[in-house]
Design a protein around this motif. Sequence first.
Motif: not given
Ligand code: GLN
Length: 391
Positions: A16, A32-34, A317
């Motif tokens: 990430f 990208g990042q969630g 996602f």
């Molecule tokens: N869990 C979030 C994801 O999968 C990001 C968390 C993180 O940056 N560690 O994108």
Amino acid sequence: MAVMSQRVAGFGTTIFADINDLARAHNAVNLGQGAPDFDGPPEVLAAAVTAVNSALNQYAPGIGMASVRRAIAEHAQRFYNQRLNPDTDVLVTSGATEAMFAAILGLTDAGDEVIVFEPVYDTYVPNLIMAGVAPRYVALRGDDWSFDPDELAKAFNSRTRAIVINTPHNPTGKVFSRDELSMIAELCLKHNVVAITDEVYEHILYDDASHVRLATLPGMAERTLTISSLGKTFSVTGWKIGWAMGPAELVHAVNQAHQFITFAVSSPLQAAAATALKLPFSFFENLQSSYQARRDRMLEVLRRAGFKAFKPQGSYFIMIDWRGVAPSRVQDDMQFARWLIEEVGVACIPASPFYRDSDKYLGKYFVRFAVCKKDETLDAAARRLARLGNI
Ligand code: GLN
Ligand code: PMP
């Protein structure tokens, strides 16, 4: 002198951070990042401000504020009919991330095995390694990311101490069905194994998918630790307020670790969690419909751009297979993610970091897009991705 411990030397950087840096450098639209690029509900934000201005700025009790533990237990009762004693069965943690690490430290011993499903969310295996525990992998495969029941049964052995289940699942969007969870429950009972569930996407479900809480299946209340957090449901991922719930014996064991990791969690943000968890059903319904619209839209955008997209049943996602869209010099998911950022201006997360080294090839053709973004962000991504297809 070796500065870095052997324990962490093999870890590398989380994907990430790498993708965020690259996306920033190329001014890419970041899917990208969630993490949402919009704010949480105003009443929840206001509750945090009120807490700061009401002298709630010193240490909270290590297990969490009483009002928050009550709100967590009430939420579990309201949505799952799960009965929890807020004084003994709930622990507030620094996000689901700390809850998982404290759970592993509190519930396993060095030399044990813990079963995980692969692709696996990126913190679990490093957590296990830091605890001296061996991960045992069970593959999720095919268009529905299902597992082979025989492979799962064989993964259980005399060293198995726990199994970690993440549903709805990051990165695939799979929602474990009642039948699948019943199979897991049966094996946990047969082998006297504890289940640790990561349910941070419990309220982000699509179409007719429903979230089944493993702890509510017969015989499982006694042996399941359920983990969730505020970040995804209330769009405040930066707050890092999470919790672990389950029978007093399990929660106490987790707290034995928690008390010496973080001791206690941010007081004012915890206080706001009580407001969040008590929001009416309409909030949770609106959350689902807004995510449904985002998922439907991005599924269409990705498919029109020429990708095979796996339809998620839950989570933020969408996984896609990038073959056939990228130029032939792009050979794997890492190269694809880099190419998409540099040449198309959209960031996604390669799937191979969610696989162990010997299985990286299984993730080689997949990348994950996050849909938790404002309309204008998705518009910008759609315009750029359209250059790939014939929209
Ligand atoms: N869990 C979030 C994801 O999968 C990001 C968390 C993180 O940056 N560690 O994108
Ligand atoms: N588990 C999963 C499956 C996640 O996707 C995430 C975050 N994106 C977390 C845990 C972390 O949650 P928190 O921010 O509450 O620590």
